[in-house]
Design a protein around this motif. Sequence first.
Motif, PDB file in Angstrom:
ATOM      1  N   GLY A   1     -46.248 -67.312 -39.960  1.00  0.00           N
ATOM      2  CA  GLY A   1     -45.799 -66.575 -38.783  1.00  0.00           C
ATOM      3  C   GLY A   1     -44.910 -67.175 -37.759  1.00  0.00           C
ATOM      4  O   GLY A   1     -43.818 -67.701 -38.267  1.00  0.00           O
ATOM      5  N   LEU A   2     -44.859 -66.999 -36.602  1.00  0.00           N
ATOM      6  CA  LEU A   2     -43.669 -67.579 -35.554  1.00  0.00           C
ATOM      7  C   LEU A   2     -43.837 -68.942 -35.809  1.00  0.00           C
ATOM      8  O   LEU A   2     -45.150 -69.670 -35.716  1.00  0.00           O
ATOM      9  N   PRO A   3     -42.715 -69.608 -35.385  1.00  0.00           N
ATOM     10  CA  PRO A   3     -42.816 -71.089 -35.370  1.00  0.00           C
ATOM     11  C   PRO A   3     -43.669 -71.588 -34.342  1.00  0.00           C
ATOM     12  O   PRO A   3     -44.005 -71.110 -33.275  1.00  0.00           O
ATOM     13  N   ALA A   4     -44.183 -72.920 -34.754  1.00  0.00           N
ATOM     14  CA  ALA A   4     -45.446 -73.560 -33.854  1.00  0.00           C
ATOM     15  C   ALA A   4     -44.742 -73.715 -32.444  1.00  0.00           C
ATOM     16  O   ALA A   4     -45.489 -73.823 -31.499  1.00  0.00           O
ATOM     17  N   ASP A   5     -43.392 -74.121 -32.488  1.00  0.00           N
ATOM     18  CA  ASP A   5     -42.669 -74.410 -31.130  1.00  0.00           C
ATOM     19  C   ASP A   5     -41.980 -73.275 -30.583  1.00  0.00           C
ATOM     20  O   ASP A   5     -41.042 -73.380 -29.641  1.00  0.00           O
TER      21      ASP A   5
ATOM     22  N   ARG B   1     -45.016 -54.659 -39.763  1.00  0.00           N
ATOM     23  CA  ARG B   1     -45.275 -54.911 -41.206  1.00  0.00           C
ATOM     24  C   ARG B   1     -45.102 -56.157 -41.544  1.00  0.00           C
ATOM     25  O   ARG B   1     -45.941 -56.820 -42.522  1.00  0.00           O
ATOM     26  N   HIS B   2     -44.609 -57.148 -40.725  1.00  0.00           N
ATOM     27  CA  HIS B   2     -44.573 -58.593 -41.039  1.00  0.00           C
ATOM     28  C   HIS B   2     -46.036 -59.103 -40.588  1.00  0.00           C
ATOM     29  O   HIS B   2     -46.599 -60.008 -41.323  1.00  0.00           O
ATOM     30  N   ALA B   3     -46.599 -58.660 -39.614  1.00  0.00           N
ATOM     31  CA  ALA B   3     -48.069 -58.858 -39.094  1.00  0.00           C
ATOM     32  C   ALA B   3     -48.945 -58.523 -40.418  1.00  0.00           C
ATOM     33  O   ALA B   3     -49.734 -59.341 -40.633  1.00  0.00           O
ATOM     34  N   ALA B   4     -48.709 -57.229 -40.614  1.00  0.00           N
ATOM     35  CA  ALA B   4     -49.807 -56.847 -41.793  1.00  0.00           C
ATOM     36  C   ALA B   4     -49.573 -57.841 -43.135  1.00  0.00           C
ATOM     37  O   ALA B   4     -50.432 -57.950 -43.780  1.00  0.00           O
ATOM     38  N   ASP B   5     -48.435 -58.114 -43.359  1.00  0.00           N
ATOM     39  CA  ASP B   5     -48.092 -58.998 -44.563  1.00  0.00           C
ATOM     40  C   ASP B   5     -48.996 -60.289 -44.393  1.00  0.00           C
ATOM     41  O   ASP B   5     -49.240 -60.714 -45.451  1.00  0.00           O
ATOM     42  N   LEU B   6     -48.725 -60.850 -43.034  1.00  0.00           N
ATOM     43  CA  LEU B   6     -49.543 -62.201 -43.028  1.00  0.00           C
ATOM     44  C   LEU B   6     -50.920 -61.948 -42.966  1.00  0.00           C
ATOM     45  O   LEU B   6     -51.616 -62.628 -43.594  1.00  0.00           O
ATOM     46  N   ARG B   7     -51.460 -60.808 -42.318  1.00  0.00           N
ATOM     47  CA  ARG B   7     -53.012 -60.762 -42.660  1.00  0.00           C
ATOM     48  C   ARG B   7     -53.255 -60.623 -44.093  1.00  0.00           C
ATOM     49  O   ARG B   7     -54.237 -61.024 -44.513  1.00  0.00           O
TER      50      ARG B   7
ATOM     51  N   ARG C   1     -51.194 -61.878 -34.536  1.00  0.00           N
ATOM     52  CA  ARG C   1     -51.221 -62.130 -35.960  1.00  0.00           C
ATOM     53  C   ARG C   1     -49.948 -62.985 -36.207  1.00  0.00           C
ATOM     54  O   ARG C   1     -50.047 -64.014 -37.086  1.00  0.00           O
ATOM     55  N   LEU C   2     -48.621 -62.603 -35.640  1.00  0.00           N
ATOM     56  CA  LEU C   2     -47.572 -63.530 -36.003  1.00  0.00           C
ATOM     57  C   LEU C   2     -47.913 -65.163 -35.512  1.00  0.00           C
ATOM     58  O   LEU C   2     -47.133 -65.915 -36.081  1.00  0.00           O
TER      59      LEU C   2
ATOM     60  N   ALA D   1     -51.034 -52.862 -37.594  1.00  0.00           N
ATOM     61  CA  ALA D   1     -50.421 -53.879 -36.668  1.00  0.00           C
ATOM     62  C   ALA D   1     -51.067 -55.385 -37.184  1.00  0.00           C
ATOM     63  O   ALA D   1     -50.337 -56.351 -36.551  1.00  0.00           O
ATOM     64  N   GLY D   2     -51.548 -55.316 -38.260  1.00  0.00           N
ATOM     65  CA  GLY D   2     -51.900 -56.771 -38.806  1.00  0.00           C
ATOM     66  C   GLY D   2     -53.585 -57.044 -38.271  1.00  0.00           C
ATOM     67  O   GLY D   2     -53.860 -58.345 -38.542  1.00  0.00           O
ATOM     68  N   GLY D   3     -54.096 -56.138 -37.596  1.00  0.00           N
ATOM     69  CA  GLY D   3     -55.505 -56.584 -37.451  1.00  0.00           C
ATOM     70  C   GLY D   3     -56.147 -56.697 -38.663  1.00  0.00           C
ATOM     71  O   GLY D   3     -56.088 -56.340 -39.673  1.00  0.00           O
TER      72      GLY D   3
END
Length: 360
Positions: free
Chosen positions: A23-27, A51-57, A275-276, A300-302
């Motif tokens: 996802g998004l960088p920790a910092d 789409r990125h969020a759903a990929d992560l899910r 999600r990101l 949306a990645g839910g």
Amino acid sequence: MNDLLDHLDTSAAARDLAPVEEGLPADCNTRDVLDLYRRSADPRVAPAIFRHAADLRDRHVGRSPWWSAGVSAIVPCELEPLCTYCTFFSRKAVATSDIVSAVRAIADLGIRHLHLSGGTRLPVKGEPISGYDRYLVDLVVAIRDAADVEIEVNVGPSLTRGGVRALKELGVAAVTSSLEVLNAELFAAFKPGDSLKGRIRLMELCEEEGMPIRSMMLVGLGETDADRIDHLLFLRRFSMLRHLRLSRYMPFPGTASGGVRCSPWPVARLTAIARLLYPTLDLGLAAGNDPDDMALWWLAGGGNQVIGATASMKDPRGKAGGEARAIPVGERVVVHDNMARVTRYLGELGLTPSFAPQSS
Ligand code: SF4
């Protein structure tokens, strides 16, 4: 150019997105996350973020929705005054046998996970066991004797460290502490008898005791975009956070709070941003949403917990709403089974719910 948008690469060339690893960088900083959230309001930008969020899910929690259930109003709310938007409080105590009957009926549907939720009894300062500690321990023991289900509890900031510890020893799967809105002024306006500090403290106690945490965010009370993103980022300090649910504000008739119903769009966009930020979190829909919101939530990645059945101890003989099937349980309790409708909606998304979380 927003660094985080770069990170996600939402350019036209990247429309055929490769799966993202993380996802998004920790910092990542608040300003950039806020900017990303604001840009997601644009329907031309949102699909790439979703789409990125759903990929992560898909990658981290899989594509298999799984059933949970809820039994609400198990304990009276003792707040004075009550929260101004609340219609689900009860002022009456409930027979343990009725709660156990509802749980048994839910287990008979095959569901193996449920949430017990109720009102608030603020712990007494200096007393090691107070609030609803003792009551919940006894209730969990009674349910354990009657049904094979995983139990989570949600009774506001009504538990002490001793209560959290005892529930953990009993195998309770998670404790909910809903911050609802991380803006002290708004919290005080909508929840004048409640304690934001107490709710944060309960999350800290769970963190310290190794108890998994479920939390909730109520969207649409009048909070700013910055409040929403501050709230999401604030949760980064809780390594035990396992589940975040987003409520969609709805002004119920007869409540004092007024206002307008929150649109589904900010809820979906916050789901994607959450999600990101938290690829492994269960991200759910709470009050004010219904199955009609599931398609956007999924896009949306839910995911992945879905609610298949409910029972309210406030109105134990209440009628099932919408398409839910009413299952009378003895003379006093009705369970509302909504599995058919949710299964149908999920099926139209190509998804099949199961009875336990499945890893990706
Ligand atoms: S604490 Fe919960 S049950 Fe009590 S009034 Fe507030 S929202 Fe309702």
